[in-house]
Design an enzyme around this catalytic site. Structure first.
Site, PDB file in Angstrom:
ATOM      1  N   GLU A 298     -16.761  39.785  71.414  1.00  0.00           N
ATOM      2  CA  GLU A 298     -15.399  39.283  71.213  1.00  0.00           C
ATOM      3  C   GLU A 298     -14.954  39.455  69.751  1.00  0.00           C
ATOM      4  O   GLU A 298     -14.566  38.501  69.075  1.00  0.00           O
ATOM      5  CB  GLU A 298     -15.285  37.823  71.660  1.00  0.00           C
TER       6      GLU A 298
ATOM      7  N   GLU B 260     -18.378  38.792  80.922  1.00  0.00           N
ATOM      8  CA  GLU B 260     -18.076  37.359  80.988  1.00  0.00           C
ATOM      9  C   GLU B 260     -16.958  37.172  82.018  1.00  0.00           C
ATOM     10  O   GLU B 260     -15.853  37.686  81.829  1.00  0.00           O
ATOM     11  CB  GLU B 260     -17.665  36.784  79.633  1.00  0.00           C
TER      12      GLU B 260
END
Length: 523
Positions: free
Chosen positions: A205, A327
């Site tokens: 991320e 995710e």
């Protein structure tokens, strides 16, 4: 005319009038929800492999996901093998976990691997998750032992956020080198032989907790760090770049333009979050609108993969770079009374439907999607397992993964589906979700999910190129939308034998009870 004749004439007139009136009245319209879902399974034109890595699990240093959920320490009264609890490991082995992603997540981009080796390990504050202490008791050696106990492969997430290329390169060397100074250090710490590291994440991320970077800067760093991930001769490490957050298509465009040839995969993160961010909805207290909103938001996964894949196809038409949805899952407010930074939430029949819908969507995109990781494995978000001290319970999501276990490395059988709609308030979606795979064992498996919590739905399926003589199945359902398994009642939502399917003349007919996941086997 006699009184009798006059009566007969009047009756005849009334009868004729009634018939004429009936013929002019419109026939009541059939309820469109009663129309069966029509499915065509194309066994005659098999598709790509349903990669077993789609069932990857995610274990982050977050709440009790590691400490308490997996690790209890060698001296614990809870039965364990070298510190990892036997009951949890055994349950995960039953669903054949293929890969485990570790140590994060956001935790990964502040993780310095040297703090997790040797006998002197610093205790630090976990600044991302709950502000609690991180003892570093589970580090590289312990994690590698865990995956070996599971019979799984490691997917290491490297620190690009506040680490250096040298630190990342030395971690790779420490794990994989057959000889040299770092290999000697590894041996002194208890593991002489090198480990295989099949997958390495180049940061996590980077658009957010991994550094709040612009895509151009993130792409440059990805190229730089990936350059120094050098396995020894004869070993290959597949490098996964930090991909987009939900619908940031510019991020994917930039990454594909700049890092093609440097990495093997690009990640995508998408959570089903009913309501607005941050998550406020309860995991267990919701009405039908909450049910419908959650499942409607889950459908968006199909759109996201479709659009990101289209961008990837332009730069990589041969699909050499695969998409790793590493995710995904539901995200609600934490359970009452728990540390909100621990992200602990119960898991209901609604989550089981979310899992089934996503696994069906991944089948549709198996040409590009080769790995996905539900978040997370134990005690965090949409977990497989919940623990409390020595107690353990399997969630409805665990049971969905068990139902789909036969999909691993099978061949996707493309299908077409026309489904009646289910809706509540402003949320509308197909009532039936489906996928089909010919397993490695030759068995054709058809997964069906009924998202309608109120009505049964019929399914009529044509099986092109599928020669089967009998059908059997299992079902996961419950009387209530909010049904879940607890430590006191662990078997409220568990798979049962299913006899609502018939096979005749190459056609399959099924009646799906409300809010159900059904896995059929055709032999």
């Amino acid at each position: 005319m006699s009184r009798l004749l006059r009566g007969l004439a009047a009756a005849l007139l009334l009868s004729t009038s009634a018939i004429a009136n009936a013929q002019t009245q419109p026939t009541p319209a059939a309820d469109p929800r009663d129309v069966p879902a029509i499915v065509t399974v194309h066994g005659d034109t098999p598709g790509p492999v349903y990669d077993k890595r789609i069932f990857t699990q995610f274990a982050e240093h977050l709440g009790t996901g590691i400490y308490g959920g997996l690790w209890v320490g060698r001296g614990s009264k809870i039965p364990n093998t070298r510190g990892f609890r036997n009951d949890v490991v055994a349950a995960l082995k039953r669903i054949a976990v293929p890969v485990v992603r570790w140590p994060g997540g956001c935790f990964a981009d502040e993780y310095h691997w040297r703090e997790g080796i040797g006998t002197k390990r610093p205790v630090k504050i976990n600044t991302h998750w709950g502000g609690v202490t991180e003892p570093n008791a589970v580090g590289t050696h312990e994690f590698m032992d865990l995956v070996e106990q599971l019979g799984a492969e490691p997917y290491i997430a490297g620190n690009v956020g506040n680490g250096t290329p040298q630190e990342m390169a030395e971690w790779v060397e420490y794990m994989t080198a057959p000889a040299g100074t770092l290999a000697d250090e590894r041996a002194r710490n208890g593991h002489k032989a090198p480990w295989a590291v099949p997958y390495f994440g180049v940061g996590n991320e980077l658009w957010g907790c991994g550094g709040n970077m612009r895509p151009e800067y993130a792409a440059d760093l990805t190229r730089r760090y990936a350059t120094f991930i050098k396995p020894p001769k004869g070993m290959r490490i597949l490098k996964v770049a930090s991909g987009a957050n939900v619908d940031d298509y510019r991020w994917t465009e930039t990454m594909m333009r700049e890092v093609t040839g440097q990495v093997d995969a690009l990640s995508l993160h998408y959570y089903t979050v009913p309501g607005s961010w941050p998550p406020r909805a309860s995991a267990t207290v919701f009405d039908e609108a909450g049910w419908a909103e959650t499942l409607s938001e889950t459908q968006r996964m199909d759109e996201l993969i479709t659009k990101h894949s289209a961008i990837m196809d332009k730069a990589d038409p041969q699909k050499k770079i695969w998409l790793a949805v590493d995710e995904w899952g539901t995200w609600y407010a934490g359970d009452p009374g728990t540390n909100p930074g621990f992200l602990r939430q119960q898991n209901t029949m609604r989550d089981a439907l979310v899992a089934a819908v996503n696994l069906n969507i991944f089948a549709k995109h198996a040409d590009r999607v080769k790995m996905t990781a539900i978040a997370q494995m134990v005690n965090v978000l949409q977990a497989m397992i919940l623990t409390d001290g020595s107690k353990m319970v399997l969630t409805p999501t665990y049971h969905v993964f068990a139902l789909y276990k036969g999909y691993m490395d099978g061949t996707v059988l493309p299908l077409e589906i026309s489904s009646p709609q289910y809706g509540k308030d402003k949320w509308t979606m197909p009532a039936v979700s489906a996928s089909a795979v010919r397993g490695k064992d030759g068995v054709v498996r058809v997964a069906l999910a009924n998202l309608d919590p109120n009505r049964a739905h019929a399914v009529s399926a044509t099986l092109a190129g599928v020669a089967a003589q009998r059908v059997s199945g299992q079902i996961l359902t419950a009387p209530l939308m909010t049904a879940h398994n607890s430590f006191d009642a662990p078997n409220v939502v568990v798979p049962l034998a299913f006899d609502g399917a018939q096979l005749a003349g190459g056609a399959l007919t099924v009646t799906l009870p409300p809010k159900s996941v059904v896995m059929l086997e055709l032999k």
